[in-house]
Design an enzyme around this catalytic site. Structure first.
Site, PDB file in Angstrom:
ATOM      1  N   HIS A   1       0.870  -1.179   0.000  1.00  0.00           N
ATOM      2  CA  HIS A   1       0.000   0.000   0.000  1.00  0.00           C
ATOM      3  C   HIS A   1       0.910   1.233   0.000  1.00  0.00           C
ATOM      4  O   HIS A   1       2.019   1.194   0.543  1.00  0.00           O
ATOM      5  CB  HIS A   1      -0.836  -0.047   1.281  1.00  0.00           C
ATOM      6  CG  HIS A   1      -1.927   0.965   1.357  1.00  0.00           C
ATOM      7  ND1 HIS A   1      -1.692   2.274   1.715  1.00  0.00           N
ATOM      8  CD2 HIS A   1      -3.261   0.867   1.151  1.00  0.00           C
ATOM      9  CE1 HIS A   1      -2.843   2.937   1.724  1.00  0.00           C
ATOM     10  NE2 HIS A   1      -3.813   2.111   1.388  1.00  0.00           N
TER      11      HIS A   1
ATOM     12  N   ASP B   1       2.995  -4.335   7.999  1.00  0.00           N
ATOM     13  CA  ASP B   1       1.796  -3.524   7.838  1.00  0.00           C
ATOM     14  C   ASP B   1       0.599  -4.460   8.023  1.00  0.00           C
ATOM     15  O   ASP B   1       0.249  -5.224   7.113  1.00  0.00           O
ATOM     16  CB  ASP B   1       1.824  -2.898   6.442  1.00  0.00           C
ATOM     17  CG  ASP B   1       0.490  -2.293   6.046  1.00  0.00           C
ATOM     18  OD1 ASP B   1      -0.428  -2.255   6.891  1.00  0.00           O
ATOM     19  OD2 ASP B   1       0.367  -1.867   4.883  1.00  0.00           O
TER      20      ASP B   1
ATOM     21  N   GLN C   1      -4.647  -4.988   7.003  1.00  0.00           N
ATOM     22  CA  GLN C   1      -5.679  -5.904   6.490  1.00  0.00           C
ATOM     23  C   GLN C   1      -5.657  -7.257   7.190  1.00  0.00           C
ATOM     24  O   GLN C   1      -6.402  -8.163   6.799  1.00  0.00           O
ATOM     25  CB  GLN C   1      -5.496  -6.123   4.984  1.00  0.00           C
ATOM     26  CG  GLN C   1      -5.656  -4.873   4.148  1.00  0.00           C
ATOM     27  CD  GLN C   1      -7.092  -4.337   4.164  1.00  0.00           C
ATOM     28  OE1 GLN C   1      -8.030  -5.003   4.618  1.00  0.00           O
ATOM     29  NE2 GLN C   1      -7.269  -3.126   3.664  1.00  0.00           N
TER      30      GLN C   1
ATOM     31  N   LYS D   1     -10.461  -0.208  10.660  1.00  0.00           N
ATOM     32  CA  LYS D   1     -10.698  -1.441   9.891  1.00  0.00           C
ATOM     33  C   LYS D   1     -11.082  -2.619  10.785  1.00  0.00           C
ATOM     34  O   LYS D   1     -11.428  -3.684  10.287  1.00  0.00           O
ATOM     35  CB  LYS D   1      -9.463  -1.799   9.058  1.00  0.00           C
ATOM     36  CG  LYS D   1      -9.179  -0.789   7.934  1.00  0.00           C
ATOM     37  CD  LYS D   1      -8.120  -1.316   7.009  1.00  0.00           C
ATOM     38  CE  LYS D   1      -7.369  -0.215   6.290  1.00  0.00           C
ATOM     39  NZ  LYS D   1      -8.035   0.263   5.073  1.00  0.00           N
TER      40      LYS D   1
ATOM     41  N   CYS E   1      -4.586   2.544  -3.728  1.00  0.00           N
ATOM     42  CA  CYS E   1      -3.333   3.015  -3.120  1.00  0.00           C
ATOM     43  C   CYS E   1      -2.225   1.996  -3.322  1.00  0.00           C
ATOM     44  O   CYS E   1      -1.445   1.705  -2.406  1.00  0.00           O
ATOM     45  CB  CYS E   1      -3.513   3.310  -1.638  1.00  0.00           C
ATOM     46  SG  CYS E   1      -4.691   4.606  -1.311  1.00  0.00           S
TER      47      CYS E   1
HETATM   48  N1  PMP Z   1      -1.880  -0.844   4.493  1.00  0.00           N
HETATM   49  C1  PMP Z   1      -2.845  -1.539   3.904  1.00  0.00           C
HETATM   50  C2  PMP Z   1      -2.539  -2.925   3.418  1.00  0.00           C
HETATM   51  C3  PMP Z   1      -4.122  -0.985   3.775  1.00  0.00           C
HETATM   52  O1  PMP Z   1      -5.080  -1.685   3.175  1.00  0.00           O
HETATM   53  C4  PMP Z   1      -4.358   0.307   4.264  1.00  0.00           C
HETATM   54  C5  PMP Z   1      -5.723   0.950   4.139  1.00  0.00           C
HETATM   55  N2  PMP Z   1      -6.323   0.857   2.910  1.00  0.00           N
HETATM   56  C6  PMP Z   1      -3.313   0.990   4.875  1.00  0.00           C
HETATM   57  C7  PMP Z   1      -2.084   0.387   4.990  1.00  0.00           C
HETATM   58  C8  PMP Z   1      -3.464   2.361   5.413  1.00  0.00           C
HETATM   59  O2  PMP Z   1      -4.434   2.384   6.393  1.00  0.00           O
HETATM   60  P1  PMP Z   1      -4.883   3.780   7.028  1.00  0.00           P
HETATM   61  O3  PMP Z   1      -5.370   4.604   5.868  1.00  0.00           O
HETATM   62  O4  PMP Z   1      -5.954   3.406   7.972  1.00  0.00           O
HETATM   63  O5  PMP Z   1      -3.689   4.356   7.671  1.00  0.00           O
END
Ligand code: PMP
Length: 409
Positions: free
Chosen positions: A122, A199, A202, A225, A364
């Protein structure tokens, strides 16, 4: 699937209609809906206990501090961190990763040092490293996917060098839905003398996470999430590492003493929590983690995987659908696809009219889109409340959308 359909009743928003149709929420990977228990916890906290934390000598402040610190202990227990002192509250996974880049990276990374990422990260796990690399003269090394659309572990081994200081990667991919073999990646990182940041955005909502068993050094996730409010997340860092890091931001709460021209800093974890934190949101996070434990993380993971298998099978039967990501036991509840001849945004809009919420775009993950040879995709993502009936609805609607847009009768 061991999760009862009655769990749907735990989510008040699922009672609403969208464009006259019952809401079918297939966008949990972007943000999860909130169980009633979380809404009640936040509401009750504001009504009965709210005050600022770590400051006042009065009863409400003590109650708020206890609730905030209890949430930290709950997070530690949820991810099996050895100690709550090693859990820092942040706004989200993004802030957790940025915290590592600033507090650790600016001191530990020098010119020519290497940071290893995968092509499926991401942006939240790429851009902080770009910023750090530009400042410190470091090099980013990217690991590709193998032919099976999983991270190529041989390529990862090949990317390691004596200059590798950090390996950082996702636990579950927000596009491919796949579970990364973190324990194995930790071994590869550690053999090369590098640290491993995971990270977990998910993963934490969907499967049991044990940071010690994984062998991670740092692990970040977002509250929104996991069914908690937005504005709260957590970063876990091995205590002996965290204890050596300088502050990330300055302000109230994170100091020991302040003179006009210098300050000394609080112990961990407060050293990293400048300013008034997200107090009620932490209480909501506590309630959300209680809820997930009650439902059962292993059951959620089994449910998500069964839904992914079902969705892949159903979508494969829809003319013009291309599916992305591997199949197998390591595939969670995220199904990414394109519909031939129809832009993903048009797919999402056409589904929205039917009450079905999915995500469309690059998610993203622009480097991954490039590796998949697309600019964007549609994505349906599942959670506790998702049913096979909803997936049937998705598949049937996609067939209609394709017919409408492509004029294929
Ligand atoms: N890493 C992953 C794999 C994600 O799916 C996301 C959210 N789409 C993020 C990081 C970032 O999360 P946040 O916007 O809540 O900081």
């Amino acid at each position: 699937m061991a999760i009862s359909a009655e769990r749907r009743d735990d989510f008040p928003i699922l009672r609403r209609r969208v464009h006259g149709a019952p809401l079918v929420y297939l966008d949990s990977a972007a943000s999860a809906q909130k169980p009633e228990r979380v809404l009640d916890a936040v509401d009750g906290f504001y009504r009965q206990h709210y005050a600022n934390v770590h400051r006042g000598a009065h009863t409400l402040s003590a109650e708020a501090t206890d609730a905030y610190e209890a949430a930290r202990t709950r997070v530690a227990r949820f991810i099996n961190a050895p100690d709550e002192r090693s859990v820092v509250f942040v706004r989200n996974a993004t802030e957790g990763i940025n915290l590592v880049a600033h507090a650790w990276g600016r001191r530990a990374i020098g010119p020519g040092d290497e940071i290893v990422v995968t092509v499926a990260e991401h942006h939240a796990n790429l851009v902080p490293w770009h910023l750090l690399a530009a400042e410190r003269g470091a090099v980013i090394r990217g690991v590709p996917l193998g032919g099976d659309q999983r991270v190529d572990l041989d390529a990862l081994k090949g990317a390691m060098s004596p200059r590798t200081k950090l390996v950082t990667t996702f636990h579950v991919s927000n596009v491919l839905g796949v579970l990364n073999p973190i324990a194995e990646i930790a071994r590869i990182a550690h053999e090369a003398g590098a640290l491993l940041l995971v990270d977990g955005a998910q993963a934490v909502p969907h499967l049991p996470v044990d940071v010690q068993a994984l062998g991670a050094d740092m692990y970040a996730f977002s509250g929104h999430k996991v069914g908690a409010p937005s504005g709260i997340g957590a970063l876990w860092v091995r205590e002996e590492l965290l204890a050596t890091w300088p502050p990330f931001m300055g302000g109230g709460e994170m100091i020991r003493t302040v003179a006009l021209d210098r300050s000394t800093y609080a112990d961990i974890p407060m050293r990293f929590e400048a300013g008034t934190p997200a107090i009620a949101e932490a209480v909501g996070l506590h309630a959300a983690l209680d809820y997930l434990d009650e439902v059962g993380l292993q059951d959620i993971w089994d449910h998500d995987r069964a839904l992914a298998r079902y969705a892949i099978e159903r979508l494969r039967g829809v003319d013009g659908v291309t599916l992305y990501g591997p199949e197998g036991d390591d595939r969670g509840g995220i199904v990414t696809f394109n519909l031939d001849g129809v832009h993903p945004h048009d797919v999402a809009s056409a589904l929205d009219v039917r009450g079905v919420a999915i995500r469309a775009g690059h998610h993203c993950a622009q480097p991954l889109m490039g590796a998949l040879g697309v600019r964007s995709t549609a994505r349906a993502s599942f959670w506790i409340h998702t049913t096979t009936d909803e997936i049937d609805l998705l598949a049937d609607a996609l067939g209609e959308v394709r017919t409408f847009f492509a004029g294929v009768a």
